[in-house]
Scaffold this motif. Sequence first.
Motif, PDB file in Angstrom:
ATOM      1  N   TYR A  92       0.839  -1.202   0.000  1.00 42.29           N
ATOM      2  CA  TYR A  92       0.000   0.000   0.000  1.00 42.29           C
ATOM      3  C   TYR A  92       0.867   1.242   0.000  1.00 42.29           C
ATOM      4  CZ  TYR A  92      -3.959  -2.993   1.102  1.00 42.29           C
ATOM      5  OH  TYR A  92      -4.925  -3.951   1.049  1.00 42.29           O
ATOM      6  N   SER A  93       0.368   2.289  -0.656  1.00 41.17           N
ATOM      7  CA  SER A  93       1.119   3.533  -0.645  1.00 41.17           C
ATOM      8  C   SER A  93       0.790   4.337   0.598  1.00 41.17           C
ATOM      9  CB  SER A  93       0.782   4.363  -1.883  1.00 41.17           C
ATOM     10  OG  SER A  93       1.069   3.605  -3.024  1.00 41.17           O
ATOM     11  N   TYR A  94      -0.408   4.118   1.116  1.00 41.47           N
ATOM     12  CA  TYR A  94      -0.812   4.818   2.335  1.00 41.47           C
ATOM     13  C   TYR A  94      -1.377   3.754   3.266  1.00 41.47           C
ATOM     14  CZ  TYR A  94      -2.813   8.443   5.308  1.00 41.47           C
ATOM     15  OH  TYR A  94      -3.108   9.254   6.379  1.00 41.47           O
ATOM     16  N   ASP A  95      -0.657   3.436   4.321  1.00 41.20           N
ATOM     17  CA  ASP A  95      -0.973   2.246   5.118  1.00 41.20           C
ATOM     18  C   ASP A  95      -1.157   2.592   6.599  1.00 41.20           C
ATOM     19  OD1 ASP A  95      -1.181  -0.271   6.168  1.00 41.20           O
ATOM     20  OD2 ASP A  95       0.538  -1.106   5.106  1.00 41.20           O
TER      21      ASP A  95
ATOM     22  N   TRP B   8      -6.424   6.330  -5.950  1.00 43.29           N
ATOM     23  CA  TRP B   8      -5.542   5.475  -6.734  1.00 43.29           C
ATOM     24  C   TRP B   8      -6.127   5.257  -8.108  1.00 43.29           C
ATOM     25  CZ3 TRP B   8      -0.760   4.077  -5.446  1.00 43.29           C
ATOM     26  CH2 TRP B   8      -0.126   3.105  -6.238  1.00 43.29           C
ATOM     27  N   PHE B  19      -1.535   7.854  -7.062  1.00 41.51           N
ATOM     28  CA  PHE B  19      -2.581   8.690  -6.477  1.00 41.51           C
ATOM     29  C   PHE B  19      -2.798   9.914  -7.353  1.00 41.51           C
ATOM     30  CE2 PHE B  19      -1.460   6.795  -2.213  1.00 41.51           C
ATOM     31  CZ  PHE B  19      -2.715   6.260  -1.980  1.00 41.51           C
ATOM     32  N   GLY B  72      -5.884   4.288   4.521  1.00 40.92           N
ATOM     33  CA  GLY B  72      -5.021   3.178   4.916  1.00 40.92           C
ATOM     34  C   GLY B  72      -5.692   2.080   5.712  1.00 40.92           C
ATOM     35  N   TYR B  98      -7.270   9.482   1.577  1.00 50.44           N
ATOM     36  CA  TYR B  98      -6.575   8.589   0.647  1.00 50.44           C
ATOM     37  C   TYR B  98      -7.477   7.390   0.353  1.00 50.44           C
ATOM     38  CZ  TYR B  98      -2.260  11.152   1.483  1.00 50.44           C
ATOM     39  OH  TYR B  98      -1.307  12.128   1.552  1.00 50.44           O
ATOM     40  N   GLU B 100      -7.539   3.792  -1.776  1.00 51.01           N
ATOM     41  CA  GLU B 100      -6.699   2.841  -2.505  1.00 51.01           C
ATOM     42  C   GLU B 100      -7.466   1.524  -2.639  1.00 51.01           C
ATOM     43  OE1 GLU B 100      -2.032   1.817  -1.914  1.00 51.01           O
ATOM     44  OE2 GLU B 100      -2.911   3.072  -0.383  1.00 51.01           O
ATOM     45  N   LYS B 103      -5.185  -4.572  -1.759  1.00 51.08           N
ATOM     46  CA  LYS B 103      -4.029  -5.094  -2.496  1.00 51.08           C
ATOM     47  C   LYS B 103      -3.584  -6.444  -1.972  1.00 51.08           C
ATOM     48  CE  LYS B 103      -2.198  -0.806  -4.337  1.00 51.08           C
ATOM     49  NZ  LYS B 103      -1.243   0.280  -4.162  1.00 51.08           N
TER      50      LYS B 103
END
Lengths: 223, 248
Positions: A92-95, B8, B19, B72, B98, B100, B103
Amino acid sequence: MIFIKNSVTRKNLMAITGLFLSFFLIIHLLGNLQLLLPAAEAQLQYNSYSHLLGGNIVIKLVSYVLYLCILLHSIDAIYLSFKKRRANGTSYSYDRRGRASSWYSRNMMALGIIIFVFLVIHFKDFWYHYKFGELPVDTNGNKDLYTIVVVAFEQLWYVVLYIVAILALGYHLLHGVFSAHRTMGIYHPMYNRIINIVGKSFAVIITIGYIIIPLFLYFNLQS
Amino acid sequence: MKITLKIWRQRDCQSKGEFKEYHLDKVSKDMSFLEMLDTLNIKLIKQGDLPVEFDHDCREGICGQCGVMINGIAHGPLKNTTTCQLHMRSFNDGDTIYVEPFKASAFPIVRDLKVNRSALDHIITSGGYVSVDTGQAPEANSIPVTFEQAEAAFDAAACIGCGACVASCKNSSAALFTSAKISHLAQLPQGDKETSTRVVSMVNQMEEEGFGHCTNTEACEVECPEGISVLNIARMNYEYNRSRLMKK
Ligand code: HEM
Ligand code: FES
């Protein structure tokens, strides 16, 4: 054993070896608490205890099982962390997932590596030295391991090294002991509550027990 | 309220994602998170841009289709809720959010926030059912099930298969999902008959799909919209070990 791909089976192996190592920690602690006796008495008793262990066939067999456990446990740890890396794919880029679990449960591998490095040093300094080194003997004619240990703990850096390693072990156990039981399939809520309490207490007691020894030796020698 | 979004954007599973920043001015606190995304998409379409792709269906927290990482965390900051049941009142004016996709190697990205969760379906297909002959509906009371049994089985059956457990797991393990189904069926007389074979095939399928192992961090239970218990995982391990040891 190396070829088992299934991670549930793999983790069972990890749990069994981990629990065996944890059990050994109790025996090892009890033996080493003899170092806390008054110096003259401790020297003779500790040396004769070490001699007794060294000569016993059962202890010898158990020690081989221990080495095997450390090996299998570590191989499993490495295998599973490679597998995990493959399963994760891109990160993840933001975790912020960390809010949902404890830091030590997420870093068992890092803690394990600290323990492993420590074990190498520990084995080299005491086990290897005792077995293959030239040691002076005490008045009973036993190899004087006591003096080797006491001299080692005169050094501050050595005491610090031990404390760091024991804390790592403590956190490893804080998660490990209860995790192992889950892995092996204990699902009843009541037993889980008990294991959680017993497992955490075990980790705390082991940590305190092992930390006392280097601290005691260091400050005893200072005074 | 004013919201800054960092979403994302990714064309497909092969290309690289990143992003992209978007600004929304008139967000109501009573909008659901998905309605807020709808608002953004309307704006994007009017501008001639491609809308943000995301999965959704029921929008009432029961189908398990929705699910993204918000700040997140799977399904966002509010515990035990799906993304569709999260509302903008959980955020503050001026926040940057954010967003996303989930994943994991087993969840290839289809586009933007949309991932392919067929791997979970394959696990169910491998054994998450009861083999019964079809025909007339059987007499409802012919197999007695106690209230406690039914409730316990239902607690496990509440899993909506959204994949938040996988997304929240540091190992991308599907242990919570798989074990919920195993546990659900193992606690009912109709399902228990096949537990031994079911658990082996479902665990094997879970492995084959490329999910990771369980290290009992329990993050999955915390982030699960349905609060499925991690003890189901212990039960799966128990049933798996029993089946292997007894060679049943
Ligand atoms: C005295 C030494 C050690 C003891 C007593 C010990 C104990 C344990 C126990 C009881 C577990 C739980 C097993 C489970 O979750 O099923 C465990 C897990 C683990 N150990 Fe150790 N261990 C030791 C050394 C090591 C070493 C040297 C390494 C690394 C090379 C290591 C790495 C791990 C890892 C990665 C896990 C998995 C964590 C998880 O699944 O949550 N351990 N250990
Ligand atoms: S859209 Fe159905 S659960 Fe969110």
